[in-house]
Design a protein around this motif. Structure first.
Motif, PDB file in Angstrom:
ATOM      1  N   ALA A  91       0.937  -0.802   0.075  1.00  0.00           N
ATOM      2  CA  ALA A  91      -0.037  -0.020   0.119  1.00  0.00           C
ATOM      3  C   ALA A  91       0.709   1.027   0.052  1.00  0.00           C
ATOM      4  O   ALA A  91       0.203   2.397  -0.745  1.00  0.00           O
ATOM      5  CB  ALA A  91      -0.785  -0.224   1.407  1.00  0.00           C
ATOM      6  N   ASP A  92       2.248   0.891   0.424  1.00  0.00           N
ATOM      7  CA  ASP A  92       2.838   2.362   0.780  1.00  0.00           C
ATOM      8  C   ASP A  92       4.135   1.441   0.342  1.00  0.00           C
ATOM      9  O   ASP A  92       5.216   1.654   1.251  1.00  0.00           O
ATOM     10  CB  ASP A  92       2.526   2.946   1.962  1.00  0.00           C
ATOM     11  CG  ASP A  92       3.837   4.285   2.230  1.00  0.00           C
ATOM     12  OD1 ASP A  92       4.779   4.836   1.300  1.00  0.00           O
ATOM     13  OD2 ASP A  92       3.522   4.715   3.052  1.00  0.00           O
ATOM     14  N   PRO A  93       4.869   1.882  -0.977  1.00  0.00           N
ATOM     15  CA  PRO A  93       6.055   1.236  -1.183  1.00  0.00           C
ATOM     16  C   PRO A  93       6.912   1.859  -0.307  1.00  0.00           C
ATOM     17  O   PRO A  93       8.302   1.472  -0.342  1.00  0.00           O
ATOM     18  CB  PRO A  93       6.734   1.527  -2.910  1.00  0.00           C
ATOM     19  CG  PRO A  93       4.957   1.439  -3.237  1.00  0.00           C
ATOM     20  CD  PRO A  93       4.024   1.898  -1.609  1.00  0.00           C
ATOM     21  N   ASN A  94       6.906   2.877   0.200  1.00  0.00           N
ATOM     22  CA  ASN A  94       8.100   4.101   0.549  1.00  0.00           C
ATOM     23  C   ASN A  94       8.242   3.816   1.838  1.00  0.00           C
ATOM     24  O   ASN A  94       8.724   5.052   2.533  1.00  0.00           O
ATOM     25  CB  ASN A  94       8.288   5.036   0.282  1.00  0.00           C
ATOM     26  CG  ASN A  94       8.554   5.548  -1.521  1.00  0.00           C
ATOM     27  OD1 ASN A  94       9.393   5.038  -2.137  1.00  0.00           O
ATOM     28  ND2 ASN A  94       8.056   6.149  -2.075  1.00  0.00           N
ATOM     29  N   LYS A  95       7.623   2.978   2.044  1.00  0.00           N
ATOM     30  CA  LYS A  95       6.993   2.547   3.968  1.00  0.00           C
ATOM     31  C   LYS A  95       8.378   2.215   5.026  1.00  0.00           C
ATOM     32  O   LYS A  95       9.314   1.341   4.139  1.00  0.00           O
ATOM     33  CB  LYS A  95       6.302   1.972   4.716  1.00  0.00           C
ATOM     34  CG  LYS A  95       5.724   2.261   5.831  1.00  0.00           C
ATOM     35  CD  LYS A  95       4.919   1.222   6.329  1.00  0.00           C
ATOM     36  CE  LYS A  95       4.124   1.068   7.911  1.00  0.00           C
ATOM     37  NZ  LYS A  95       2.842   0.416   8.345  1.00  0.00           N
ATOM     38  N   VAL A  96       9.114   2.334   6.252  1.00  0.00           N
ATOM     39  CA  VAL A  96      10.202   2.384   6.953  1.00  0.00           C
ATOM     40  C   VAL A  96       9.751   1.080   6.975  1.00  0.00           C
ATOM     41  O   VAL A  96       9.218   1.450   8.375  1.00  0.00           O
ATOM     42  CB  VAL A  96      10.974   3.351   7.232  1.00  0.00           C
ATOM     43  CG1 VAL A  96      11.854   3.242   7.968  1.00  0.00           C
ATOM     44  CG2 VAL A  96      10.467   4.378   6.449  1.00  0.00           C
ATOM     45  N   LEU A  97       9.862  -0.496   6.713  1.00  0.00           N
ATOM     46  CA  LEU A  97      10.061  -1.301   7.113  1.00  0.00           C
ATOM     47  C   LEU A  97      10.806  -1.509   8.593  1.00  0.00           C
ATOM     48  O   LEU A  97      10.816  -2.214   9.336  1.00  0.00           O
ATOM     49  CB  LEU A  97       9.744  -2.512   6.287  1.00  0.00           C
ATOM     50  CG  LEU A  97       8.591  -2.306   5.934  1.00  0.00           C
ATOM     51  CD1 LEU A  97       8.241  -3.569   4.725  1.00  0.00           C
ATOM     52  CD2 LEU A  97       7.038  -2.137   5.822  1.00  0.00           C
ATOM     53  N   PHE A  98      11.836  -1.163   8.200  1.00  0.00           N
ATOM     54  CA  PHE A  98      13.160  -1.563   9.131  1.00  0.00           C
ATOM     55  C   PHE A  98      14.111  -0.397   9.432  1.00  0.00           C
ATOM     56  O   PHE A  98      14.347   0.301   8.123  1.00  0.00           O
ATOM     57  CB  PHE A  98      13.771  -2.554   8.481  1.00  0.00           C
ATOM     58  CG  PHE A  98      12.837  -3.911   7.608  1.00  0.00           C
ATOM     59  CD1 PHE A  98      12.083  -4.822   8.300  1.00  0.00           C
ATOM     60  CD2 PHE A  98      13.081  -4.177   6.334  1.00  0.00           C
ATOM     61  CE1 PHE A  98      11.646  -6.034   8.129  1.00  0.00           C
ATOM     62  CE2 PHE A  98      12.617  -5.091   5.458  1.00  0.00           C
ATOM     63  CZ  PHE A  98      11.472  -6.273   6.760  1.00  0.00           C
ATOM     64  N   THR A  99      14.138  -0.712  10.927  1.00  0.00           N
ATOM     65  CA  THR A  99      16.094  -0.194  10.912  1.00  0.00           C
ATOM     66  C   THR A  99      16.757  -0.497  11.473  1.00  0.00           C
ATOM     67  O   THR A  99      16.760  -1.227  12.081  1.00  0.00           O
ATOM     68  CB  THR A  99      15.515   0.896  11.465  1.00  0.00           C
ATOM     69  OG1 THR A  99      14.516   1.812  11.769  1.00  0.00           O
ATOM     70  CG2 THR A  99      16.607   1.681  12.283  1.00  0.00           C
ATOM     71  N   VAL A 100      18.164  -0.430  10.152  1.00  0.00           N
ATOM     72  CA  VAL A 100      19.418  -1.642  11.017  1.00  0.00           C
ATOM     73  C   VAL A 100      20.389  -1.058  11.090  1.00  0.00           C
ATOM     74  O   VAL A 100      20.762  -0.017  10.247  1.00  0.00           O
ATOM     75  CB  VAL A 100      19.410  -2.220   8.802  1.00  0.00           C
ATOM     76  CG1 VAL A 100      20.397  -3.783   9.069  1.00  0.00           C
ATOM     77  CG2 VAL A 100      18.660  -2.864   8.720  1.00  0.00           C
ATOM     78  N   PHE A 101      20.839  -1.155  12.262  1.00  0.00           N
ATOM     79  CA  PHE A 101      22.026  -0.679  13.060  1.00  0.00           C
ATOM     80  C   PHE A 101      22.978  -1.957  12.371  1.00  0.00           C
ATOM     81  O   PHE A 101      23.676  -3.031  12.905  1.00  0.00           O
ATOM     82  CB  PHE A 101      22.101  -0.603  14.296  1.00  0.00           C
ATOM     83  CG  PHE A 101      20.691  -0.151  14.908  1.00  0.00           C
ATOM     84  CD1 PHE A 101      20.896   1.230  15.195  1.00  0.00           C
ATOM     85  CD2 PHE A 101      19.429  -0.324  14.957  1.00  0.00           C
ATOM     86  CE1 PHE A 101      20.168   2.046  15.683  1.00  0.00           C
ATOM     87  CE2 PHE A 101      18.646   0.741  15.662  1.00  0.00           C
ATOM     88  CZ  PHE A 101      19.084   2.049  16.123  1.00  0.00           C
ATOM     89  N   ALA A 102      24.486  -1.467  10.953  1.00  0.00           N
ATOM     90  CA  ALA A 102      24.705  -1.903  10.593  1.00  0.00           C
ATOM     91  C   ALA A 102      26.403  -1.677  10.878  1.00  0.00           C
ATOM     92  O   ALA A 102      26.808  -0.198  10.515  1.00  0.00           O
ATOM     93  CB  ALA A 102      24.764  -1.882   8.898  1.00  0.00           C
TER      94      ALA A 102
END
Length: 202
Positions: A91-102
């Motif tokens: 529904a929202d391809p630019n939604k932030v699904l993850f925050t990855v601490f790399a």
């Protein structure tokens, strides 16, 4: 990893965060009291080398082009987690699904040799995945989570997040310092200077 397992992984991650409560995303009025830039968890700009623009695409590109988090990207690939980071909200391809601490390459190089060697042995693939998931949070880190001093990770364990008294530096588990970040189509990659190891890993 097949689509069913990927979906289960995302649901598990989202559920873990829901267990600690739903918070409003970081906003400028809230950050005023923190004196910390919102851009660390909501960086501007797009991707430059990733084909699909997702976190996975950035990890793929890191192995080919980037030096700062190539070791983390290779570890994600070795643990079989890369495809998880290709997921998008339909529904929202630019939604932030993850925050990855790399962790940076220097952070991986700083690990004790015996720990690093153990993590990358084929028989310890599950432990490597556990370490990597300990660096992943569902959605964006929120102001409420920073106030509470804890975020829930995909490994099913909390991670301590703390703003220093000067209000200009974030640390994870009193050790890893947040350095910079980059936005992708489906999430945020935040570079940190130490690899976080879950308790009782070995």
């Amino acid at each position: 990893m097949d689509s069913q397992n990927q979906t289960n992984w995302i649901k598990k991650l989202t559920g873990a965060v829901a267990a600690v409560g739903v918070s409003a995303l970081i906003s400028l009025p809230v950050l005023a009291q923190f004196n910390y830039s919102a851009s660390i968890f909501n960086p501007s700009g797009g991707t430059s080398r990733s084909v699909d623009g997702t976190i996975a695409g950035e990890l793929d590109s890191a192995i080919k082009y980037y030096r700062d988090f190539q070791a983390f990207a290779e570890a994600v690939n070795k643990a079989g987690l890369t495809d998880n980071f290709r997921a998008k909200d339909q529904a929202d391809p630019n939604k932030v699904l993850f925050t990855v601490f790399a962790p940076t390459d220097e952070a991986f190089a700083a690990l004790p040799t015996d720990i690093r060697e153990k993590l990358f042995k084929p028989e310890n693939k599950d432990k490597l995945a556990k370490v990597l998931n300990y660096h992943v949070v569902a959605g964006q880190v929120t102001a409420k989570e920073i106030e509470a001093g804890v975020v829930q990770t995909a490994a099913g364990m909390p991670m301590k997040i703390q703003l220093n008294q000067a209000g200009d530096q974030l640390t994870l588990n009193d050790a890893s310092v947040v350095q910079s970040s980059r936005r992708t189509a489906n999430g945020v990659i935040v570079l940190v200077d130490k690899v976080l190891l879950p308790p009782d890993l070995f």
